[in-house]
Design a protein around this motif. Sequence first.
Motif, PDB file in Angstrom:
ATOM      1  N   VAL A  46       0.840  -1.201   0.000  1.00  0.00           N
ATOM      2  CA  VAL A  46       0.000   0.000   0.000  1.00  0.00           C
ATOM      3  C   VAL A  46       0.881   1.259   0.000  1.00  0.00           C
ATOM      4  O   VAL A  46       0.620   2.227  -0.722  1.00  0.00           O
ATOM      5  N   ASN A  47       1.982   1.225   0.777  1.00  0.00           N
ATOM      6  CA  ASN A  47       2.900   2.365   0.807  1.00  0.00           C
ATOM      7  C   ASN A  47       3.547   2.614  -0.551  1.00  0.00           C
ATOM      8  O   ASN A  47       3.734   3.759  -0.959  1.00  0.00           O
ATOM      9  N   VAL A  48       3.920   1.516  -1.215  1.00  0.00           N
ATOM     10  CA  VAL A  48       4.510   1.636  -2.547  1.00  0.00           C
ATOM     11  C   VAL A  48       3.518   2.332  -3.482  1.00  0.00           C
ATOM     12  O   VAL A  48       3.868   3.275  -4.208  1.00  0.00           O
ATOM     13  N   ALA A  49       2.254   1.874  -3.441  1.00  0.00           N
ATOM     14  CA  ALA A  49       1.228   2.445  -4.318  1.00  0.00           C
ATOM     15  C   ALA A  49       1.022   3.933  -4.026  1.00  0.00           C
ATOM     16  O   ALA A  49       0.913   4.752  -4.937  1.00  0.00           O
ATOM     17  N   LYS A  50       1.018   4.276  -2.742  1.00  0.00           N
ATOM     18  CA  LYS A  50       0.805   5.683  -2.372  1.00  0.00           C
ATOM     19  C   LYS A  50       1.996   6.552  -2.788  1.00  0.00           C
ATOM     20  O   LYS A  50       1.815   7.698  -3.219  1.00  0.00           O
ATOM     21  N   ALA A  51       3.208   5.974  -2.679  1.00  0.00           N
ATOM     22  CA  ALA A  51       4.415   6.749  -3.004  1.00  0.00           C
ATOM     23  C   ALA A  51       4.443   7.167  -4.466  1.00  0.00           C
ATOM     24  O   ALA A  51       5.064   8.179  -4.812  1.00  0.00           O
ATOM     25  N   CYS A  52       3.803   6.399  -5.343  1.00  0.00           N
ATOM     26  CA  CYS A  52       3.860   6.769  -6.767  1.00  0.00           C
ATOM     27  C   CYS A  52       2.525   7.313  -7.282  1.00  0.00           C
ATOM     28  O   CYS A  52       2.336   7.469  -8.487  1.00  0.00           O
ATOM     29  N   GLY A  53       1.588   7.597  -6.374  1.00  0.00           N
ATOM     30  CA  GLY A  53       0.299   8.142  -6.796  1.00  0.00           C
ATOM     31  C   GLY A  53      -0.495   7.175  -7.644  1.00  0.00           C
ATOM     32  O   GLY A  53      -1.097   7.549  -8.650  1.00  0.00           O
ATOM     33  N   TYR A  54      -0.504   5.904  -7.226  1.00  0.00           N
ATOM     34  CA  TYR A  54      -1.101   4.853  -8.047  1.00  0.00           C
ATOM     35  C   TYR A  54      -2.621   4.854  -7.987  1.00  0.00           C
ATOM     36  O   TYR A  54      -3.218   5.073  -6.928  1.00  0.00           O
ATOM     37  N   VAL A  55      -3.250   4.597  -9.141  1.00  0.00           N
ATOM     38  CA  VAL A  55      -4.701   4.380  -9.216  1.00  0.00           C
ATOM     39  C   VAL A  55      -4.920   3.149 -10.094  1.00  0.00           C
ATOM     40  O   VAL A  55      -4.233   2.972 -11.087  1.00  0.00           O
ATOM     41  N   ASN A  56      -5.892   2.316  -9.745  1.00  0.00           N
ATOM     42  CA  ASN A  56      -6.281   1.087 -10.446  1.00  0.00           C
ATOM     43  C   ASN A  56      -5.636  -0.148  -9.798  1.00  0.00           C
ATOM     44  O   ASN A  56      -5.138  -0.067  -8.682  1.00  0.00           O
ATOM     45  N   ALA A  57      -5.693  -1.304 -10.488  1.00  0.00           N
ATOM     46  CA  ALA A  57      -5.142  -2.541  -9.919  1.00  0.00           C
ATOM     47  C   ALA A  57      -3.651  -2.590 -10.210  1.00  0.00           C
ATOM     48  O   ALA A  57      -3.214  -2.236 -11.302  1.00  0.00           O
ATOM     49  N   GLY A  58      -2.879  -3.040  -9.240  1.00  0.00           N
ATOM     50  CA  GLY A  58      -1.440  -3.141  -9.439  1.00  0.00           C
ATOM     51  C   GLY A  58      -0.859  -4.240  -8.570  1.00  0.00           C
ATOM     52  O   GLY A  58      -1.526  -4.748  -7.662  1.00  0.00           O
ATOM     53  N   THR A  59       0.376  -4.614  -8.874  1.00  0.00           N
ATOM     54  CA  THR A  59       1.015  -5.676  -8.119  1.00  0.00           C
ATOM     55  C   THR A  59       2.406  -5.241  -7.682  1.00  0.00           C
ATOM     56  O   THR A  59       3.182  -4.734  -8.490  1.00  0.00           O
ATOM     57  N   VAL A  60       2.684  -5.416  -6.396  1.00  0.00           N
ATOM     58  CA  VAL A  60       4.000  -5.074  -5.878  1.00  0.00           C
ATOM     59  C   VAL A  60       4.731  -6.380  -5.594  1.00  0.00           C
ATOM     60  O   VAL A  60       4.267  -7.209  -4.814  1.00  0.00           O
ATOM     61  N   GLU A  61       5.858  -6.568  -6.294  1.00  0.00           N
ATOM     62  CA  GLU A  61       6.606  -7.823  -6.163  1.00  0.00           C
ATOM     63  C   GLU A  61       7.715  -7.682  -5.119  1.00  0.00           C
ATOM     64  O   GLU A  61       8.433  -6.684  -5.103  1.00  0.00           O
ATOM     65  N   PHE A  62       7.829  -8.711  -4.287  1.00  0.00           N
ATOM     66  CA  PHE A  62       8.886  -8.764  -3.278  1.00  0.00           C
ATOM     67  C   PHE A  62       9.641 -10.080  -3.385  1.00  0.00           C
ATOM     68  O   PHE A  62       9.099 -11.090  -3.850  1.00  0.00           O
ATOM     69  N   LEU A  63      10.908 -10.056  -2.955  1.00  0.00           N
ATOM     70  CA  LEU A  63      11.625 -11.302  -2.728  1.00  0.00           C
ATOM     71  C   LEU A  63      11.661 -11.514  -1.218  1.00  0.00           C
ATOM     72  O   LEU A  63      11.892 -10.579  -0.457  1.00  0.00           O
ATOM     73  N   LEU A  64      11.394 -12.761  -0.812  1.00  0.00           N
ATOM     74  CA  LEU A  64      11.360 -13.102   0.605  1.00  0.00           C
ATOM     75  C   LEU A  64      12.519 -14.055   0.868  1.00  0.00           C
ATOM     76  O   LEU A  64      12.592 -15.125   0.245  1.00  0.00           O
ATOM     77  N   ASP A  65      13.448 -13.682   1.747  1.00  0.00           N
ATOM     78  CA  ASP A  65      14.587 -14.577   1.974  1.00  0.00           C
ATOM     79  C   ASP A  65      14.288 -15.586   3.084  1.00  0.00           C
ATOM     80  O   ASP A  65      13.201 -15.578   3.669  1.00  0.00           O
ATOM     81  N   ALA A  66      15.254 -16.467   3.358  1.00  0.00           N
ATOM     82  CA  ALA A  66      15.028 -17.568   4.293  1.00  0.00           C
ATOM     83  C   ALA A  66      14.714 -17.053   5.700  1.00  0.00           C
ATOM     84  O   ALA A  66      14.065 -17.735   6.496  1.00  0.00           O
ATOM     85  N   GLN A  92      12.823 -11.944   5.654  1.00  0.00           N
ATOM     86  CA  GLN A  92      13.004 -10.529   5.324  1.00  0.00           C
ATOM     87  C   GLN A  92      12.533 -10.346   3.898  1.00  0.00           C
ATOM     88  O   GLN A  92      12.818 -11.194   3.045  1.00  0.00           O
ATOM     89  N   PHE A  93      11.811  -9.256   3.624  1.00  0.00           N
ATOM     90  CA  PHE A  93      11.396  -9.063   2.233  1.00  0.00           C
ATOM     91  C   PHE A  93      11.985  -7.798   1.634  1.00  0.00           C
ATOM     92  O   PHE A  93      12.296  -6.848   2.355  1.00  0.00           O
ATOM     93  N   TYR A  94      12.217  -7.841   0.299  1.00  0.00           N
ATOM     94  CA  TYR A  94      12.820  -6.736  -0.436  1.00  0.00           C
ATOM     95  C   TYR A  94      11.938  -6.395  -1.620  1.00  0.00           C
ATOM     96  O   TYR A  94      11.512  -7.298  -2.346  1.00  0.00           O
ATOM     97  N   PHE A  95      11.705  -5.094  -1.843  1.00  0.00           N
ATOM     98  CA  PHE A  95      10.945  -4.647  -3.010  1.00  0.00           C
ATOM     99  C   PHE A  95      11.693  -5.037  -4.282  1.00  0.00           C
ATOM    100  O   PHE A  95      12.898  -4.812  -4.412  1.00  0.00           O
ATOM    101  N   LEU A  96      10.993  -5.660  -5.213  1.00  0.00           N
ATOM    102  CA  LEU A  96      11.616  -6.069  -6.466  1.00  0.00           C
ATOM    103  C   LEU A  96      11.183  -5.099  -7.565  1.00  0.00           C
ATOM    104  O   LEU A  96      11.997  -4.440  -8.180  1.00  0.00           O
ATOM    105  N   GLU A  97       9.891  -5.032  -7.813  1.00  0.00           N
ATOM    106  CA  GLU A  97       9.362  -4.061  -8.771  1.00  0.00           C
ATOM    107  C   GLU A  97       7.853  -3.997  -8.627  1.00  0.00           C
ATOM    108  O   GLU A  97       7.243  -4.833  -7.959  1.00  0.00           O
ATOM    109  N   MET A  98       7.261  -2.983  -9.276  1.00  0.00           N
ATOM    110  CA  MET A  98       5.812  -2.912  -9.288  1.00  0.00           C
ATOM    111  C   MET A  98       5.341  -3.141 -10.717  1.00  0.00           C
ATOM    112  O   MET A  98       5.869  -2.557 -11.656  1.00  0.00           O
ATOM    113  N   ASN A  99       4.359  -4.026 -10.876  1.00  0.00           N
ATOM    114  CA  ASN A  99       3.756  -4.248 -12.181  1.00  0.00           C
ATOM    115  C   ASN A  99       2.490  -3.406 -12.251  1.00  0.00           C
ATOM    116  O   ASN A  99       1.527  -3.670 -11.529  1.00  0.00           O
ATOM    117  N   THR A 100       2.529  -2.403 -13.118  1.00  0.00           N
ATOM    118  CA  THR A 100       1.449  -1.416 -13.148  1.00  0.00           C
ATOM    119  C   THR A 100       0.359  -1.843 -14.127  1.00  0.00           C
ATOM    120  O   THR A 100       0.040  -1.150 -15.078  1.00  0.00           O
TER     121      THR A 100
END
Lengths: 170, 500
Positions: free
Chosen positions: B263-283, B286-294
């Motif tokens: 939700v923070n990622v979406a707000k940071a870029c002024g997002y509207v509509n459906a979107g997907t925020v991809e993360f990598l989750l390590d063992a 811990q998760f890391y932002f990978l990219e957003m599919n707009t």
Amino acid sequence: MPNTSLKRIITQVNDIQYEWKFSDDGTISVNGKVVVAKIDKVSDADLFLSLEGKLYHVILTEANGGCIALVNGEAYHIKVIDPTLEKLQSIVGKASAFRHPDEIRAPMPGLVVKREVKEGESVKIGQGIVILEAMKMENEVKSPKTGVVQKLFVEDRQVVEKGEILALIL
Amino acid sequence: MKRKIKKILIANRGEIALRIQRTARELGIRTVAIYSFEDSHAPFVLNSDEAYSLNGSTANETYLNIPKILDVASVSGCDALHPGYGFLSENSGFAAAVEQRDIIFIGPPSNAIKKMGSKTSARRLMSEAKVPIVPGSLDPIKSYDELSLIASEIGFPLLIKAADGGGGKGMRKVDSFSDLKSSFERAQAEAQSAFGSNRIYVEKLLMNPRHIEVQILADAYGNVVYLGERECSVQRRHQKVVEESPSAAVTPELRSQLGRAGVNVAKACGYVNAGTVEFLLDANKQFYFLEMNTRLQVEHPVTELVYGIDLVKAQIQIAEGEELTIKQSEIAPRGHAIECRLYAEDPENNFFPSTGTITHYQPSEGYGIRNDSGICAGFVVSHLYDPLLAKLIVWGKERKEAIDRMKRALREYTIGGVATTIPFCNFVMKHESFVQGNFDIGFVDKYYNNGKQTSNDIHNILAASLAVAFMAKNRVSLLSTNSLETNNVNRWKLKRFEDA
């Protein structure tokens, strides 16, 4: 192909061979054992068969010089072994009589994006020869040996079929 | 500003064009299809209300051709356009051109696509918004020298990625300096042909993480909700094959952390509509932002089945200016959904693309099954486009039931004429690590030995073998034994057609 091999067919699945015999009276055997089987061909690409009391729908797709048989969600790569051809191959050595060892063929249908070498150029084993694009992915076709590019058979932007010859390395 | 949509141009092809048509028809909205020569009789063309030929074959001549597509939008009188996924869906210039013509773009505003579409500016934005990111370059790489400098800083193995694309295209794993230059050039060329931009960047390769992504919905009034996660760790060539929701690795606590980050990622870029925020989750979870599919994701149906929300309908309503009525506190997963992507590829031959005419097509049916397909018997699978044939999605009341149902559905599903990933998906469903939920993006490399271990049912083997032997006995040409002979025959036939 000689007519005498028609009723004896050897298939190979996962490196294991099965010898099928079809008699004139309808008897079918595999590796010398008679099986209870009934076959209804639906088309050249699929058939229904009953084998030892179980029913199967087998769908066949041509691939890699053999075919893929899809049955119950499992797929098997199957080759038909021609006994006469095999004997000949064992005499003259590994398939060399049938395919030049130094030719590079397209592993899939696609578009030649770029030729990376020129005719007469020396190449090392693993060096890129041609970049082939299929379904949006670029794939580098590499040289199987160190040698000299004797001939290139394709142009940039040419569409090639699977198995089509791309280059000859000597 | 509210505006009812009456007619949508679908700037895509295949299963996703059909997917969008279905929801539009349910809403009483007309759809317009565009198509290439190869697709002129495709199911998505036949199912549309109006269809226009783009007079071309390659993606550049057709589904990527902005002037032609905009012309069709004008001529057909569309008031909205849905880009689907891939092709122009994440091209901010295209979205801006659509907006300028006063046509509603069913997706985010063009400036949000631009911010997130450049993976590097997205990384910069996220690092400023304190969302954790994978170590690597924050800006596109201008030269090989610059790349080799960064490579020596972050170390190998690393990943070269397209700055303006996604979906694994243009992505290269590099293990050492000796492969760096050729990988750099290949990645640039692939990025250019897939996304029309050769800009690339580099990231450290995390060892065996899981791929977890968060679905978000945002309206034009600042309301953003998340619809849980999807796990997409079963991949080949960095492209997903099997996806599920929820993830076996995500607890309710982790879900709300991931969701809030999304939700923070979406707000940071002024997002509207459906979107997907991809993360990598390590063992260590811990998760890391990978990219957003707009855009809408290929695997969106698993979320739809578990959350009971038609995402295309939500996209259309948001685009019409409707406010989100659903509250985060009302959103909870129900049961479990799995998707298998059925690609025209031969899993036993390194997932090489397989082309040809579909000779046989019988999808699975029954309780809990959804089939989103773009093909029919007689359809020709061309090397020109993405090899996705269909998506098989199942729902179960818990994960085990979903896996059992998928095994049953894969057994029923038959496609003839091209090799498909059906046997690979079968392998995944039966594999102990998958069943236990204990796997990561290394699944294929670690366990899949070109499928040799999947083919072990002696009854099936004998049946398959007998079928082939019977065809060979009757000299069906399909089973020609000598491949050189086959090639010669095919070439002669081709030549004859060319001469004719």
